[in-house]
Write a protein that holds these residues in place. Sequence first.
Motif, PDB file in Angstrom:
ATOM      1  N   LYS A  33       0.860  -1.190   0.000  1.00 62.89           N
ATOM      2  CA  LYS A  33       0.000   0.000   0.000  1.00 62.89           C
ATOM      3  C   LYS A  33       0.891   1.233   0.000  1.00 62.89           C
ATOM      4  O   LYS A  33       1.740   1.402   0.885  1.00 62.89           O
ATOM      5  N   GLU A  71      -5.509  12.518   5.666  1.00 62.04           N
ATOM      6  CA  GLU A  71      -6.668  11.742   5.217  1.00 62.04           C
ATOM      7  C   GLU A  71      -7.630  12.591   4.384  1.00 62.04           C
ATOM      8  O   GLU A  71      -8.156  12.137   3.368  1.00 62.04           O
ATOM      9  N   ILE A 115      -1.030   8.643   9.650  1.00 62.97           N
ATOM     10  CA  ILE A 115      -1.412   7.744   8.550  1.00 62.97           C
ATOM     11  C   ILE A 115      -0.323   6.725   8.211  1.00 62.97           C
ATOM     12  O   ILE A 115      -0.503   5.903   7.318  1.00 62.97           O
ATOM     13  N   ASP A 117       0.624   4.116   9.623  1.00 62.74           N
ATOM     14  CA  ASP A 117       0.181   2.724   9.803  1.00 62.74           C
ATOM     15  C   ASP A 117      -0.681   2.229   8.650  1.00 62.74           C
ATOM     16  O   ASP A 117      -0.840   1.036   8.456  1.00 62.74           O
ATOM     17  N   THR A 118      -1.259   3.163   7.909  1.00 65.19           N
ATOM     18  CA  THR A 118      -2.167   2.812   6.826  1.00 65.19           C
ATOM     19  C   THR A 118      -1.411   2.313   5.598  1.00 65.19           C
ATOM     20  O   THR A 118      -1.981   1.677   4.724  1.00 65.19           O
ATOM     21  N   TYR A 119      -0.120   2.666   5.515  1.00 68.38           N
ATOM     22  CA  TYR A 119       0.648   2.383   4.292  1.00 68.38           C
ATOM     23  C   TYR A 119       1.884   1.527   4.580  1.00 68.38           C
ATOM     24  O   TYR A 119       2.430   1.563   5.682  1.00 68.38           O
TER      25      TYR A 119
END
Length: 258
Positions: A33, A71, A115, A117-119
């Motif tokens: 991601k 976000e 963010i 942790d999102t990628y």
Amino acid sequence: MGKVIGIFNQKGGVGKTTTSINLSAALGRKKQKVLLIDMDPQGNATSGFGINKNQLDLNVYDLIQTRATAEDMTVTTSAKNVNLIAGGIDLAGLEIELAEKDDWPFRLRDAIEAIKDTYDFIIIDCPPSLGILSLMALVACNYVIIPVQSEFYALEGTSQLLETIHMVQNNYNQDLEILGVLVVMHDARTRLATDVFDEIKRVFSDKVFKTIISRNVRLAEAPSYGQAIFDYDSLSKGAWNYKALGKEVLNRVNGDDK
Ligand SMILES: Nc1ncnc2c1ncn2[C@@H]1O[C@H](COP(=O)(O)OP(=O)(O)OP(=O)(O)O)[C@@H](O)[C@H]1O
Ligand SMILES: [Mg+2]
């Protein structure tokens, strides 16, 4: 926690944006991601993905000015698993606007903390300068990739580039690491390119990526179609080169190939 990689060289036109877009897409195709952040007032990484900067309400400028969250401004791209935070011309004024603010070096780092942790990867396309936009990017990075064109002036400016990285390591981000030096726009048929490549190897030794990006017109055409090279021409030399780079970057980050 996602790894943050800056694509950095203060020299203009050395393939930073081409590398940012196509490395992001290569990692995305490897099921990573990816978020690409366009830190350049020129906004080439944004337009290279066919995204109209002028139609977006928010871009990385609003992030740095803490007017909106990452976000809020993340958009999807035509490349699989790749999102983008746009750049734009308003970034050009930041130098003056932030001059009085002591916390400016940490603004990008702090803004993307939530963010990370999102990628798996956050790729930052730096502008061609050693100014505050590049510094903010380097403070936020775990790694830098330095694209170097295999032409006569390739290594001009290298000492300032390395001094800047050392300054950031000493003052703001001691964990910052050069992931690799990437030789781009290489034309193996010319004697000059071969000589310059030898010189780059002599200066950077095993930091030089094994993958070399050849000069390939398809790479130059793809942005006008708003596509990464894999979607524009998956069989081109450029697609093979950036696919190999994606693999090598994954190996280096995971420590399998140092
Ligand atoms: N491997 C390649 N083969 C052919 N053309 C290339 C290649 N890589 C980049 N180019 C072209 O060279 C030009 C400069 O590349 P790019 O915009 O990626 O550099 P940059 O370092 O981001 O520039 P700037 O410093 O202005 O941000 C562009 O026109 C791009 O399409
Ligand atoms: Mg660029």
